[in-house]
Motif scaffolding. Structure first.
Motif, PDB file in Angstrom:
ATOM      1  N   LEU A 183       0.861  -0.805   0.221  1.00 30.61           N
ATOM      2  CA  LEU A 183       0.309   0.031   0.174  1.00 30.61           C
ATOM      3  C   LEU A 183       0.640   1.355   0.667  1.00 30.61           C
ATOM      4  CD1 LEU A 183      -2.520  -1.207   2.011  1.00 30.61           C
ATOM      5  CD2 LEU A 183      -3.091  -0.898  -0.242  1.00 30.61           C
ATOM      6  N   ALA A 184       1.516   1.304   0.294  1.00 31.12           N
ATOM      7  CA  ALA A 184       2.834   2.874   0.363  1.00 31.12           C
ATOM      8  C   ALA A 184       3.202   2.723  -1.140  1.00 31.12           C
ATOM      9  CB  ALA A 184       3.836   1.875   1.599  1.00 31.12           C
ATOM     10  N   THR A 208       2.884   5.943  -5.717  1.00 31.68           N
ATOM     11  CA  THR A 208       2.361   5.794  -7.068  1.00 31.68           C
ATOM     12  C   THR A 208       1.321   6.221  -7.883  1.00 31.68           C
ATOM     13  OG1 THR A 208       3.615   3.636  -7.142  1.00 31.68           O
ATOM     14  CG2 THR A 208       2.079   3.837  -9.175  1.00 31.68           C
ATOM     15  N   ALA A 209      -0.044   6.010  -6.947  1.00 29.95           N
ATOM     16  CA  ALA A 209      -1.035   6.584  -7.235  1.00 29.95           C
ATOM     17  C   ALA A 209      -1.108   8.545  -7.204  1.00 29.95           C
ATOM     18  CB  ALA A 209      -1.985   6.444  -6.088  1.00 29.95           C
ATOM     19  N   VAL A 226       4.295  17.164  -9.805  1.00 24.29           N
ATOM     20  CA  VAL A 226       5.097  15.792  -9.647  1.00 24.29           C
ATOM     21  C   VAL A 226       6.194  16.457  -8.980  1.00 24.29           C
ATOM     22  CG1 VAL A 226       6.656  16.805 -11.359  1.00 24.29           C
ATOM     23  CG2 VAL A 226       6.039  14.042 -10.853  1.00 24.29           C
ATOM     24  N   TRP A 227       7.122  17.648  -8.211  1.00 19.77           N
ATOM     25  CA  TRP A 227       8.285  17.392  -7.874  1.00 19.77           C
ATOM     26  C   TRP A 227       7.851  17.514  -6.305  1.00 19.77           C
ATOM     27  CZ3 TRP A 227      12.084  16.372 -10.697  1.00 19.77           C
ATOM     28  CH2 TRP A 227      12.613  17.176 -11.618  1.00 19.77           C
ATOM     29  N   THR A 228       6.420  17.229  -5.934  1.00 20.38           N
ATOM     30  CA  THR A 228       6.058  17.568  -4.327  1.00 20.38           C
ATOM     31  C   THR A 228       5.719  15.905  -3.617  1.00 20.38           C
ATOM     32  OG1 THR A 228       3.626  17.480  -4.710  1.00 20.38           O
ATOM     33  CG2 THR A 228       4.118  18.922  -4.884  1.00 20.38           C
ATOM     34  N   THR A 229       6.406  14.685  -4.761  1.00 19.35           N
ATOM     35  CA  THR A 229       6.092  13.821  -4.432  1.00 19.35           C
ATOM     36  C   THR A 229       6.716  13.021  -3.488  1.00 19.35           C
ATOM     37  OG1 THR A 229       4.947  13.046  -6.997  1.00 19.35           O
ATOM     38  CG2 THR A 229       5.710  11.197  -5.575  1.00 19.35           C
ATOM     39  N   PRO A 230       8.263  13.597  -3.555  1.00 19.91           N
ATOM     40  CA  PRO A 230       8.843  12.917  -2.220  1.00 19.91           C
ATOM     41  C   PRO A 230       7.925  13.440  -1.112  1.00 19.91           C
ATOM     42  CG  PRO A 230      10.543  14.364  -3.881  1.00 19.91           C
ATOM     43  CD  PRO A 230       8.642  14.388  -4.139  1.00 19.91           C
ATOM     44  N   PHE A 231       7.524  14.498  -0.428  1.00 15.50           N
ATOM     45  CA  PHE A 231       6.596  14.499   0.634  1.00 15.50           C
ATOM     46  C   PHE A 231       5.582  13.428   1.494  1.00 15.50           C
ATOM     47  CE2 PHE A 231       7.892  19.074  -0.802  1.00 15.50           C
ATOM     48  CZ  PHE A 231       8.665  19.410  -0.040  1.00 15.50           C
ATOM     49  N   PRO A 232       5.428  13.177  -0.160  1.00 17.29           N
ATOM     50  CA  PRO A 232       4.550  11.847   0.609  1.00 17.29           C
ATOM     51  C   PRO A 232       5.279  10.531   0.838  1.00 17.29           C
ATOM     52  CG  PRO A 232       3.320  13.308  -1.016  1.00 17.29           C
ATOM     53  CD  PRO A 232       4.659  13.743  -1.237  1.00 17.29           C
ATOM     54  N   ALA A 233       6.189  10.409   0.073  1.00 17.80           N
ATOM     55  CA  ALA A 233       6.925   8.865   0.089  1.00 17.80           C
ATOM     56  C   ALA A 233       7.817   9.391   1.780  1.00 17.80           C
ATOM     57  CB  ALA A 233       8.043   9.627  -1.128  1.00 17.80           C
ATOM     58  N   ILE A 234       8.130  10.470   2.094  1.00 16.96           N
ATOM     59  CA  ILE A 234       8.824  10.414   3.136  1.00 16.96           C
ATOM     60  C   ILE A 234       7.688  10.199   3.830  1.00 16.96           C
ATOM     61  CG2 ILE A 234      10.344  12.574   4.510  1.00 16.96           C
ATOM     62  CD1 ILE A 234      11.300  13.711   2.049  1.00 16.96           C
TER      63      ILE A 234
END
Length: 292
Positions: A213-214, A219-220, A240-248
């Motif tokens: 789920l992570a 990815t979603a 798209v450059w904000t994606t690292p924040f949810p990943a962290i």
């Protein structure tokens, strides 16, 4: 009303958990109407309605589970389980709050009333039966987050992106499984005495589900930022450059729930974790800067 009783009622309504109702505001933010007063007050009213409704659910649930809570090392200190708040008083408060919440929802839109009613019915079913069924219990929790987002969209009459709903559902499932993993690890052999559904879970399965789920949530979110409709609506591909924040943020939740667990639930610990909060604030500021 005596101050002690008022305090007991407030603690039973669990205002700390109302942060979950911030999902009601998500459609306002991503519709680019955050600073439009005509939209903002409707979103605020819808959020207040969900806070009242969720408080009513907590009160009803604590009455329903009073005997079970008294056997729990932490829940036995809750006002109803400890005798600080009477069961009849709690049910009366729950009824008043639920009625007020549905009245506000009906005033804002008939669609929001339908969503709020579905939220209330789902939570009643959860309290009465479904929370005892493994995986179904977490699915109901995830549905509650989806209904919050839909309610926020209906309150201000804007469409909601399917990608935003997908991100919400995946994230909510991961949070729910993380809480169950913590409960299962903490309870040990006495797991089913505090939550019946834990009998249907295993730590191995929960870990695998959370990792999947992570990855799916991250990815979603990335696909949402790159979706043609998203790019056209915001007029930029920079989201798209904000994606690292949810990943962290997701990685931090995995750390608190699986890798370095604490005594408190990871869904509570995350809201007091400095790293997570700084990352969340940075994500919010970056998103606002890009879309506004």
């Amino acid at each position: 009303m005596m101050p002690a009783t008022a305090s007991a009622i407030l603690r039973t309504l669990r205002p700390r958990q109302w942060v979950k109702n911030a999902f009601v505001i998500a459609p306002l933010v991503f519709s680019r109407h955050l600073f439009d007063a005509a939209y903002a007050w409707r979103a605020a009213a819808a959020t207040a309605a969900f806070c009242a409704l969720s408080g009513a659910v907590y009160a009803f649930n604590d009455v329903r589970d009073v005997d079970q809570d008294r056997r729990h090392p932490l829940k036995r200190h809750r006002p109803i389980a400890s005798g600080q708040l009477g069961e009849r008083t709690a049910l009366a408060v729950a009824a008043v709050l639920a009625a007020a919440a549905l009245a506000v929802a009906a005033w804002l839109s008939i669609e929001l009333l339908a969503v709020a009613t579905a939220y209330g019915v789902a939570n009643l079913a959860y309290s009465l039966r479904l929370k005892r069924i493994a995986f179904v219990d977490v699915a109901i929790i995830a549905a509650g987050f989806l209904l919050r987002v839909l309610g926020g969209a209906y309150a201000i009459h804007v469409p909601v992106s399917p990608w935003l709903l997908a991100c919400t559902a995946l994230l909510a499932l991961m949070l729910g499984f993380g809480k169950r993993a913590h409960e299962l690890a903490a309870a040990g052999d006495g797991a089913t005495a505090t939550r019946a559904a834990l009998a249907g879970y295993s730590l191995r399965t929960l870990r695998a589900a959370m990792y999947a789920l992570a990855a799916a949530t991250t990815t979603a979110y990335a696909l949402y930022t790159l979706d043609a409709r998203t790019v056209a609506f915001f007029g930029t591909r920079h989201l798209v450059w904000t994606t690292p924040f949810p990943a962290i943020g997701i990685a931090r939740f995995l750390s608190l729930s699986l890798w370095h667990p604490r005594d408190e639930s990871p869904t509570d610990a995350i809201l007091r974790d400095p790293l997570f909060l700084v990352n969340l604030a940075a994500w919010g500021a970056t998103v606002l800067a890009i879309i506004y």
